[in-house]
Design an enzyme around this catalytic site. Sequence first.
Site, mmCIF file in Angstrom:
data_model
loop_
_atom_site.group_PDB
_atom_site.id
_atom_site.type_symbol
_atom_site.label_atom_id
_atom_site.label_comp_id
_atom_site.label_asym_id
_atom_site.label_seq_id
_atom_site.Cartn_x
_atom_site.Cartn_y
_atom_site.Cartn_z
ATOM 1 N N GLU A 116 -63.453 48.679 107.888
ATOM 2 C CA GLU A 116 -64.118 47.377 107.853
ATOM 3 C C GLU A 116 -63.391 46.457 108.838
ATOM 4 O O GLU A 116 -62.173 46.492 108.945
ATOM 5 C CB GLU A 116 -64.051 46.773 106.444
ATOM 6 N N HIS A 127 -65.989 38.610 101.290
ATOM 7 C CA HIS A 127 -64.647 38.459 100.698
ATOM 8 C C HIS A 127 -64.618 37.219 99.811
ATOM 9 O O HIS A 127 -65.526 36.404 99.850
ATOM 10 C CB HIS A 127 -63.586 38.325 101.791
ATOM 11 N N ASP A 134 -56.489 46.435 102.331
ATOM 12 C CA ASP A 134 -57.146 45.188 102.730
ATOM 13 C C ASP A 134 -56.291 44.406 103.741
ATOM 14 O O ASP A 134 -55.066 44.421 103.664
ATOM 15 C CB ASP A 134 -57.390 44.349 101.467
ATOM 16 N N HIS A 135 -56.958 43.728 104.649
ATOM 17 C CA HIS A 135 -56.299 42.819 105.603
ATOM 18 C C HIS A 135 -55.104 43.437 106.321
ATOM 19 O O HIS A 135 -54.001 42.895 106.296
ATOM 20 C CB HIS A 135 -55.903 41.514 104.901
HETATM 21 ZN ZN LIG Z 1 -60.613 38.627 103.101
#
Ligand SMILES: [Zn+2]
Length: 298
Positions: A195, A270, A84-85
């Site tokens: 993503e 999110h 993520d991120h």
């Molecule tokens: Zn996020």
Amino acid sequence: MTEVKLPEPLGTRPSFGFGDRLGLATPGHLDAIRSYGGAIQPIFVQQSIREMARTGRKPLDVMADALRALQEASYTGLWSADADHLKTPEDVNATAGAGFVFFTIDPCEFIDPTADSLAPDVLKRLFLEIRDDVNWADEYVGKTIALPTGETIEFDLTTVRRIAVKHGRAIAQAVKLGAHIDRVMGKRGGQYEIEISIHGTPQPTTPAEHYIFAEQCLRSNLKLVSVALRYVGKFENGIDFKGDKAAFERSLATHAAIARQLGPYKLSLHSGSDKLSIYETFARVTQGMFHIKSSGTS
Ligand SMILES: [Zn+2]
């Protein structure tokens, strides 16, 4: 002994990501998916480099904790792992090496949120400064995109320049990191998906911003499976949606139409924990092409 599968890309199937900061919650997440998941596919590993740094864990630890829990529960179904991120090539290398296959690129630090309030003459000056990095801009000026909802997106000169100044460097960063992911995963010989997360801005993403951002990523052959936008309303982890639900739904319908037309790819939410009052809306309006990221409560 049953063999637990390794994480795999889930494509456009509806999916739910379970952030687990301590590495203890997978059995509960698994119970939730088995009892109530239906068509929803699980992402049992979902952690950002920042979260791992805070909790003193490494990508390999996070993966090992989840695998152990799934092995103990004899889980043999499909599942995925979300890095993520991601912000740097090093983030990609560390997570790809640990077996993550869903890569969330976060180029938000390259977005200029002040662009929305700049006067046209200032905008023009800033645009001319970065012109070589936004060679896609001219092609949009004067274009009108018709959506299946009956709405249109108009790209006039000021709109395009504003998007170029606001998002130009972020688009370039997303494309660059996407190419790095492709090289790394190409060497590993594994499937993966990407993503793009641009929810970290003060202003809700406009349809025109969404359209250009996603189209430019797709044209660069980024394996785009979902896009996390800044939606209308307030989103905090562990607290239900705050804001105008009708306005949220209207704007979501436009974004979902863009995602179907350009992709199809999923829309991603999110800070998705405890958004109980909008889960149904999110699933219905996206016609099942959604991803939710939760962490903490599930
Ligand atoms: Zn996020």
